[in-house]
Design a protein around this motif. Structure first.
Motif, PDB file in Angstrom:
ATOM      1  N   ALA A  52       0.830  -1.203   0.000  1.00 39.59           N
ATOM      2  CA  ALA A  52       0.000   0.000   0.000  1.00 39.59           C
ATOM      3  C   ALA A  52       0.868   1.257   0.000  1.00 39.59           C
ATOM      4  CB  ALA A  52      -0.938  -0.009   1.203  1.00 39.59           C
ATOM      5  N   GLY A  53       1.957   1.227   0.781  1.00 36.38           N
ATOM      6  CA  GLY A  53       2.871   2.359   0.813  1.00 36.38           C
ATOM      7  C   GLY A  53       3.640   2.510  -0.483  1.00 36.38           C
ATOM      8  N   LEU A  54       4.102   1.384  -1.032  1.00 36.73           N
ATOM      9  CA  LEU A  54       4.843   1.418  -2.289  1.00 36.73           C
ATOM     10  C   LEU A  54       3.985   1.956  -3.435  1.00 36.73           C
ATOM     11  CD1 LEU A  54       6.701  -2.006  -2.017  1.00 36.73           C
ATOM     12  CD2 LEU A  54       7.762   0.260  -1.931  1.00 36.73           C
ATOM     13  N   LEU A  55       2.710   1.606  -3.422  1.00 42.38           N
ATOM     14  CA  LEU A  55       1.817   2.059  -4.491  1.00 42.38           C
ATOM     15  C   LEU A  55       1.663   3.577  -4.502  1.00 42.38           C
ATOM     16  CD1 LEU A  55      -1.065  -0.578  -4.562  1.00 42.38           C
ATOM     17  CD2 LEU A  55       0.804  -0.282  -6.187  1.00 42.38           C
ATOM     18  N   LYS A  56       1.747   4.204  -3.343  1.00 35.57           N
ATOM     19  CA  LYS A  56       1.657   5.663  -3.298  1.00 35.57           C
ATOM     20  C   LYS A  56       2.799   6.280  -4.113  1.00 35.57           C
ATOM     21  CE  LYS A  56      -0.806   6.333   1.057  1.00 35.57           C
ATOM     22  NZ  LYS A  56      -1.754   7.361   0.602  1.00 35.57           N
ATOM     23  N   GLY A  57       4.004   5.706  -3.963  1.00 34.32           N
ATOM     24  CA  GLY A  57       5.130   6.186  -4.759  1.00 34.32           C
ATOM     25  C   GLY A  57       4.904   5.951  -6.234  1.00 34.32           C
ATOM     26  N   ALA A  58       4.326   4.787  -6.563  1.00 28.86           N
ATOM     27  CA  ALA A  58       4.049   4.463  -7.963  1.00 28.86           C
ATOM     28  C   ALA A  58       3.043   5.436  -8.559  1.00 28.86           C
ATOM     29  CB  ALA A  58       3.533   3.026  -8.069  1.00 28.86           C
ATOM     30  N   TYR A  59       1.980   5.759  -7.826  1.00 25.47           N
ATOM     31  CA  TYR A  59       0.964   6.688  -8.319  1.00 25.47           C
ATOM     32  C   TYR A  59       1.561   8.054  -8.647  1.00 25.47           C
ATOM     33  CZ  TYR A  59      -2.581   3.400  -6.583  1.00 25.47           C
ATOM     34  OH  TYR A  59      -3.363   2.291  -6.359  1.00 25.47           O
ATOM     35  N   LEU A  60       2.573   8.450  -7.864  1.00 24.01           N
ATOM     36  CA  LEU A  60       3.193   9.760  -8.060  1.00 24.01           C
ATOM     37  C   LEU A  60       4.374   9.710  -9.030  1.00 24.01           C
ATOM     38  CD1 LEU A  60       3.156  11.060  -4.373  1.00 24.01           C
ATOM     39  CD2 LEU A  60       1.598  11.669  -6.234  1.00 24.01           C
ATOM     40  N   GLY A  61       4.781   8.502  -9.417  1.00 24.95           N
ATOM     41  CA  GLY A  61       5.912   8.366 -10.325  1.00 24.95           C
ATOM     42  C   GLY A  61       7.239   8.687  -9.671  1.00 24.95           C
ATOM     43  N   LEU A  62       7.342   8.438  -8.357  1.00 29.29           N
ATOM     44  CA  LEU A  62       8.564   8.748  -7.620  1.00 29.29           C
ATOM     45  C   LEU A  62       9.384   7.490  -7.359  1.00 29.29           C
ATOM     46  CD1 LEU A  62       7.190  11.352  -5.056  1.00 29.29           C
ATOM     47  CD2 LEU A  62       8.211  11.743  -7.315  1.00 29.29           C
ATOM     48  N   ASP A  63      10.678   7.680  -7.178  1.00 32.98           N
ATOM     49  CA  ASP A  63      11.624   6.573  -7.058  1.00 32.98           C
ATOM     50  C   ASP A  63      12.117   6.444  -5.623  1.00 32.98           C
ATOM     51  OD1 ASP A  63      13.820   4.803  -7.247  1.00 32.98           O
ATOM     52  OD2 ASP A  63      14.165   5.387  -9.333  1.00 32.98           O
TER      53      ASP A  63
END
Length: 270
Positions: free
Chosen positions: A59-70
């Motif tokens: 769930a936390g990793l997906l937040k980064g994915a949604y924002l396109g952040l590394d």
């Protein structure tokens, strides 16, 4: 060793499957393979995070994915608190995101420390804001404040100014590690990060979808939120959006409070 590799592969497949499910909510230029590789690398380097339920991790990793952040480039972080984990965008990630999605194209974003003896003026002329900053050469005087500026390509600007007392208030009331080495040894750099984060969250962005907007709002929440405690196991493939633990906007990775790692703990991702 084989068992640990199997665990890492299993988690990688789980994350990949979840990314496939939410593919429509990911940025158009999202690189799924690189994201999964970087996520596994981050988990491998942070054994305390692997104590968290895998559903909460994803769930936390997906937040980064949604924002396109590394995560690997430290544009965003997963910060464990007890048995939970929160997603945090670093100031570098905020600058990257606002540069990409700002409704008004951005030319530059930066922050400067104001010291005793420097000249700093802020004005509004005919409704247009402006700042004038003239620093003394090699000035190592007392820090008086900090300002951050966003210059738009259309000639406009947006800025944020904070006194030392303002930043100290953030440190006291929002930071979960106000006595960390970063605050003690690099106070000027922490001031820049705090001010840049506050500026970026006020820049109007054109979000690609509701998921990226929600992830951005969650990582930019400035209110103090009481830590939620729950032993509920989250269904990784549940269709209902989750409500991850929110964290203060001005907090950075230096403020992370990591759970105590047992002496005999070994990461399953190594």
């Amino acid at each position: 060793m084989a068992e640990k590799n199997e665990v890492a592969i299993s988690f990688s497949e789980m994350l990949t499957d979840k990314l496939d499910i939410v593919e429509q909510a990911l940025p158009s230029d999202f690189n799924k393979t690189r994201f999964v590789q970087n996520a596994i690398s981050v988990l491998n380097d942070n054994p305390s995070i692997t104590n968290i339920n895998k559903g909460k991790l994803i769930a936390g990793l997906l937040k980064g994915a949604y924002l396109g952040l590394d995560f690997a480039n430290k544009e965003c972080y997963l910060i464990p608190y007890g048995n939970d984990v929160s997603f945090q965008v670093d100031y570098k990630g905020m600058i990257k995101f606002t540069r990409k999605y700002s409704i008004r194209p951005i030319m530059d974003i930066y922050a400067k420390i104001i010291r005793e003896g420097d000249t700093f003026e802020e004005k509004i002329v005919d409704g247009h804001p402006s700042v004038n900053f003239t620093p003394l050469p090699l000035n190592d005087g007392k820090i008086m404040g900090v300002f951050a500026v966003c210059l738009f390509k259309d000639g406009g600007m947006q800025y944020e100014v904070m006194s030392t007392a303002d930043v100290q208030n953030v440190r006291t009331n929002y930071s979960k590690a106000s006595n960390s080495k970063a605050w003690k040894n690099s106070f000027d750099e922490m001031m820049k990060k705090v001010c840049l984060r506050r500026l970026c969250k006020h820049i109007e962005c054109d979000f690609e979808n509701i998921e990226s907007r929600k992830a951005w709002e969650d990582s930019s929440e400035s209110n103090v939120v009481e830590q939620k405690k729950s032993d509920e196991v989250i269904d990784v493939f549940a269709q209902k959006p989750e409500n991850p633990l929110e964290t203060p906007a001005e907090e950075t990775v230096e403020d992370a409070v990591y759970t105590e790692i047992p002496d005999d703990f070994k990461s399953p991702f190594k």
